[in-house]
Design a protein around this motif. Sequence first.
Motif, PDB file in Angstrom:
ATOM      1  N   ASN A 181      -9.656  45.620 -95.860  1.00 32.41           N
ATOM      2  CA  ASN A 181      -8.204  45.752 -95.309  1.00 32.41           C
ATOM      3  C   ASN A 181      -7.641  46.993 -96.012  1.00 32.41           C
ATOM      4  OD1 ASN A 181      -8.616  43.506 -93.800  1.00 32.41           O
ATOM      5  ND2 ASN A 181      -7.183  42.456 -95.076  1.00 32.41           N
ATOM      6  N   GLN A 182      -8.093  47.150 -97.281  1.00 35.01           N
ATOM      7  CA  GLN A 182      -7.600  48.486 -98.230  1.00 35.01           C
ATOM      8  C   GLN A 182      -8.134  49.605 -97.408  1.00 35.01           C
ATOM      9  OE1 GLN A 182      -8.844  48.616-102.246  1.00 35.01           O
ATOM     10  NE2 GLN A 182      -6.749  49.298-102.721  1.00 35.01           N
ATOM     11  N   LEU A 183      -9.583  49.864 -97.322  1.00 33.67           N
ATOM     12  CA  LEU A 183     -10.020  50.866 -96.457  1.00 33.67           C
ATOM     13  C   LEU A 183      -9.386  51.224 -95.261  1.00 33.67           C
ATOM     14  CD1 LEU A 183     -12.108  52.940 -96.332  1.00 33.67           C
ATOM     15  CD2 LEU A 183     -13.860  51.436 -95.363  1.00 33.67           C
ATOM     16  N   SER A 184      -9.190  50.114 -94.436  1.00 30.15           N
ATOM     17  CA  SER A 184      -8.431  50.282 -93.039  1.00 30.15           C
ATOM     18  C   SER A 184      -7.165  50.973 -93.042  1.00 30.15           C
ATOM     19  CB  SER A 184      -8.447  48.954 -92.509  1.00 30.15           C
ATOM     20  OG  SER A 184      -9.718  48.203 -92.110  1.00 30.15           O
ATOM     21  N   GLU A 185      -6.345  50.553 -93.986  1.00 31.86           N
ATOM     22  CA  GLU A 185      -5.055  50.999 -94.354  1.00 31.86           C
ATOM     23  C   GLU A 185      -5.264  52.469 -94.525  1.00 31.86           C
ATOM     24  OE1 GLU A 185      -2.224  49.649 -93.703  1.00 31.86           O
ATOM     25  OE2 GLU A 185      -3.079  47.842 -92.944  1.00 31.86           O
ATOM     26  N   LEU A 186      -6.225  52.930 -95.451  1.00 30.01           N
ATOM     27  CA  LEU A 186      -6.185  54.288 -95.881  1.00 30.01           C
ATOM     28  C   LEU A 186      -6.643  54.911 -94.569  1.00 30.01           C
ATOM     29  CD1 LEU A 186      -8.104  53.966 -99.333  1.00 30.01           C
ATOM     30  CD2 LEU A 186      -5.794  54.718 -98.846  1.00 30.01           C
ATOM     31  N   LEU A 187      -7.476  54.552 -93.792  1.00 31.55           N
ATOM     32  CA  LEU A 187      -8.086  55.277 -92.677  1.00 31.55           C
ATOM     33  C   LEU A 187      -6.711  55.381 -91.559  1.00 31.55           C
ATOM     34  CD1 LEU A 187     -11.447  53.587 -91.986  1.00 31.55           C
ATOM     35  CD2 LEU A 187     -11.006  56.078 -92.752  1.00 31.55           C
ATOM     36  N   ARG A 188      -6.248  54.440 -91.458  1.00 33.94           N
ATOM     37  CA  ARG A 188      -4.924  53.986 -90.699  1.00 33.94           C
ATOM     38  C   ARG A 188      -4.076  55.440 -90.835  1.00 33.94           C
ATOM     39  NH1 ARG A 188      -3.972  49.138 -90.851  1.00 33.94           N
ATOM     40  NH2 ARG A 188      -4.854  48.592 -88.643  1.00 33.94           N
ATOM     41  N   GLN A 189      -3.659  55.500 -92.117  1.00 30.83           N
ATOM     42  CA  GLN A 189      -2.923  56.366 -92.613  1.00 30.83           C
ATOM     43  C   GLN A 189      -3.155  57.863 -92.263  1.00 30.83           C
ATOM     44  OE1 GLN A 189      -1.934  56.159 -96.683  1.00 30.83           O
ATOM     45  NE2 GLN A 189       0.256  56.914 -96.490  1.00 30.83           N
ATOM     46  N   GLU A 190      -4.330  58.102 -92.691  1.00 34.36           N
ATOM     47  CA  GLU A 190      -4.871  59.280 -92.660  1.00 34.36           C
ATOM     48  C   GLU A 190      -4.956  59.885 -90.924  1.00 34.36           C
ATOM     49  OE1 GLU A 190      -5.353  61.748 -94.706  1.00 34.36           O
ATOM     50  OE2 GLU A 190      -4.931  60.229 -96.089  1.00 34.36           O
ATOM     51  N   VAL A 191      -5.434  58.900 -90.144  1.00 36.37           N
ATOM     52  CA  VAL A 191      -5.456  59.302 -88.769  1.00 36.37           C
ATOM     53  C   VAL A 191      -3.791  59.581 -88.284  1.00 36.37           C
ATOM     54  CG1 VAL A 191      -5.790  58.181 -86.524  1.00 36.37           C
ATOM     55  CG2 VAL A 191      -7.417  57.955 -88.286  1.00 36.37           C
ATOM     56  N   ALA A 192      -2.961  58.750 -88.768  1.00 35.48           N
ATOM     57  CA  ALA A 192      -1.511  59.003 -88.415  1.00 35.48           C
ATOM     58  C   ALA A 192      -0.951  60.389 -88.822  1.00 35.48           C
ATOM     59  CB  ALA A 192      -0.821  57.661 -88.985  1.00 35.48           C
ATOM     60  N   PHE A 193      -1.530  60.814 -89.879  1.00 36.72           N
ATOM     61  CA  PHE A 193      -1.117  61.916 -90.484  1.00 36.72           C
ATOM     62  C   PHE A 193      -1.656  63.156 -89.609  1.00 36.72           C
ATOM     63  CE2 PHE A 193      -0.853  60.678 -95.043  1.00 36.72           C
ATOM     64  CZ  PHE A 193       0.651  60.207 -94.900  1.00 36.72           C
TER      65      PHE A 193
ATOM     66  N   GLY B 271      -1.609  63.093 -86.417  1.00 34.34           N
ATOM     67  CA  GLY B 271      -0.794  63.439 -85.015  1.00 34.34           C
ATOM     68  C   GLY B 271      -1.154  62.089 -84.255  1.00 34.34           C
ATOM     69  N   TYR B 272      -2.065  60.958 -84.544  1.00 33.17           N
ATOM     70  CA  TYR B 272      -2.375  59.936 -83.607  1.00 33.17           C
ATOM     71  C   TYR B 272      -1.077  59.136 -83.702  1.00 33.17           C
ATOM     72  CZ  TYR B 272      -6.879  62.218 -82.594  1.00 33.17           C
ATOM     73  OH  TYR B 272      -7.948  62.995 -82.350  1.00 33.17           O
ATOM     74  N   THR B 273      -0.903  58.328 -82.482  1.00 34.42           N
ATOM     75  CA  THR B 273      -0.163  57.039 -82.238  1.00 34.42           C
ATOM     76  C   THR B 273      -0.933  55.745 -82.291  1.00 34.42           C
ATOM     77  OG1 THR B 273       1.596  58.501 -81.497  1.00 34.42           O
ATOM     78  CG2 THR B 273       1.708  56.169 -81.152  1.00 34.42           C
ATOM     79  N   GLU B 274      -0.910  54.966 -83.096  1.00 37.32           N
ATOM     80  CA  GLU B 274      -1.523  53.820 -83.048  1.00 37.32           C
ATOM     81  C   GLU B 274      -1.012  52.670 -81.888  1.00 37.32           C
ATOM     82  OE1 GLU B 274      -2.986  50.194 -85.987  1.00 37.32           O
ATOM     83  OE2 GLU B 274      -1.634  51.699 -86.538  1.00 37.32           O
ATOM     84  N   ILE B 275      -1.763  52.119 -81.149  1.00 44.20           N
ATOM     85  CA  ILE B 275      -1.570  51.207 -80.091  1.00 44.20           C
ATOM     86  C   ILE B 275      -2.420  49.779 -80.657  1.00 44.20           C
ATOM     87  CG2 ILE B 275      -1.680  50.623 -77.852  1.00 44.20           C
ATOM     88  CD1 ILE B 275      -1.517  53.490 -77.194  1.00 44.20           C
TER      89      ILE B 275
END
Length: 425
Positions: free
Chosen positions: A404-416, A418-422
Motif C-alpha cells: 500500500n505504501q508503494l501504491s500511494e507513492l506511485l499514485r502521487q507521482e502519476v497525479a503529478f 497530470g493524470y486523473t485517477e478513476i
Amino acid sequence: MPVVGVNRDRLFEALGRKYTDEQFDQLCFEYGIELDDVTSEKEMIRKELANNNADSQLQNASEDVIYKIDIPANRYDMLCLEGIARALNIFKGRTPMPQYKLADIKGKALQQLVVKSETALIRPYVVAAVLRGVTFDTSRYNSFIDLQDKLHQNLCRQRSLVAIGTHDLSRCRGPFTYEALPPADISFVPLKQTRKFRADELLEYYLANDQKLKKYVPLIKDSLVYPAIYDADRTLLSLPPIINGAATAISLETRDVFIECTATDLTKAKVVLNTIVSMFSEYCTDAFAVEPVEVIDSFGESHVYPDLAPRQLEVPLDYINNSLGLSLSAAEVSKLLQGMQLEVATADGSSNGGTMLIVSVPPTRSDILHACDVMEDVAISYGYNNLAKQVPTTVTQGRELPLNQLSELLRQEVAFAGYTEILTW
C-alpha cells in the motif's frame, strides 16, 4: 438501512401487549433494530408539504401513531409488520418458531409455469408459488403491497434483479407461460388504467406521465423483446418489471394469490419468493402452508418452487465462545438461537474433539450465510450489554502495508504527471 413504518396499535396487538415508547425502544435495541421515529400519517404529510397548502390532504389523514423502525439491510423478513412482530414474539419467547411447509395437494396437479427460450434475451428466470385461502383486510392488504415495494427498493435493486407480480388466481387459469415478445405483439389493460395499451406505447406513456414507474422503463425499453406472462386463455398477467395487468388484479376479496417473480438473478428471486410467502402464509386457511408451482425452464427441465426446507450450517461451539469471551454450553447456545429463529438440531463431536453445532436455518433467514452470522445472533440473544469487557491479551501497532505504501507513492507521482485517477467498482 431501510425504514419500515408500522401502525403502533396493530403492532402491539400482534405482540400481545402494549409498550411505552421507551419500553419499545429498549426492546428494539435488544434485538438489534432501532425505533427511528414516532409519528402519524397527518404529521408526515404536514412535514412533507410544509410550504404548500396541505389542508385538504390533512383532513383525510389518520392520526394513528406510526412507528418508524430501522431494519438491518439484510433482514428482508422484517420489512413488514408481520415479520417484525413474528421476530420479536419469538425473541421474547411468546410464540414458537413457525414450521413453514409446502401444502399437501395429493390428487391435484400443480400449477405450471412454462418458460420460453426467448426470455434468455431479457429476463431469463422466473419462480412462482400460490397462497390459498388468504384472508385480507385493509391493513393486511396494505402490508402485502408495502412489502413488495420494500423488496423492490432493496434486495431487488429497483426491480433490475427481481420483479414481483401478484395475481388473483380466480381470475386466471393455468398452465401459465413466461414469454418474450416484440413490443408491438403485446397489448393489454394495465393496472389503474381503463383502456388497452400496446407495450411500447405504454412505456412512452409512463415516461411522460408516471413519476413512480418511469424509472423502471429503461430496464426493458431498448430491448428487441419484452417479457410477458400469460395464462391459458392468453390473458396477460404481467409485463415485468413494469406493471401487472388489470385483469388479474388482487383485492380485499381475493382468496387465492398467484405470485411470480421474474429475475436476472435466480438466487435473489428465490429469496424474494420465500420472504413473501413466509410472511403472508400465516393468513392462509392452513397457516404457513404454501402451494408449490412447477416451473418448466427453457431447457425442458422441471423445478418446483418455493423451497422452504431449512438449510444446515455447521458451527463449532468453541468458535462462538472464543469470539464472544463466553463459556456457554451447547444447550445454552441452542436456547439463545431459538430466540433468533434458529434451531440447533444436534450437537456432535468434531474431528478435533470440540463440539460442533448443526444449526437449521429457516427460509426467512437468508442473511445467515456463515458461522460468524450465527455467532452474531448468539451475541444479540445473549445481550451485547451483558458481554464482559476484556483487555486484549496481545498488543499490536498498526502500520501501512509495504504494498500500500508503494501504491500511494506511485499514485502521487502519476497525479503529478497530470493524470486523473478513476476508481471503478
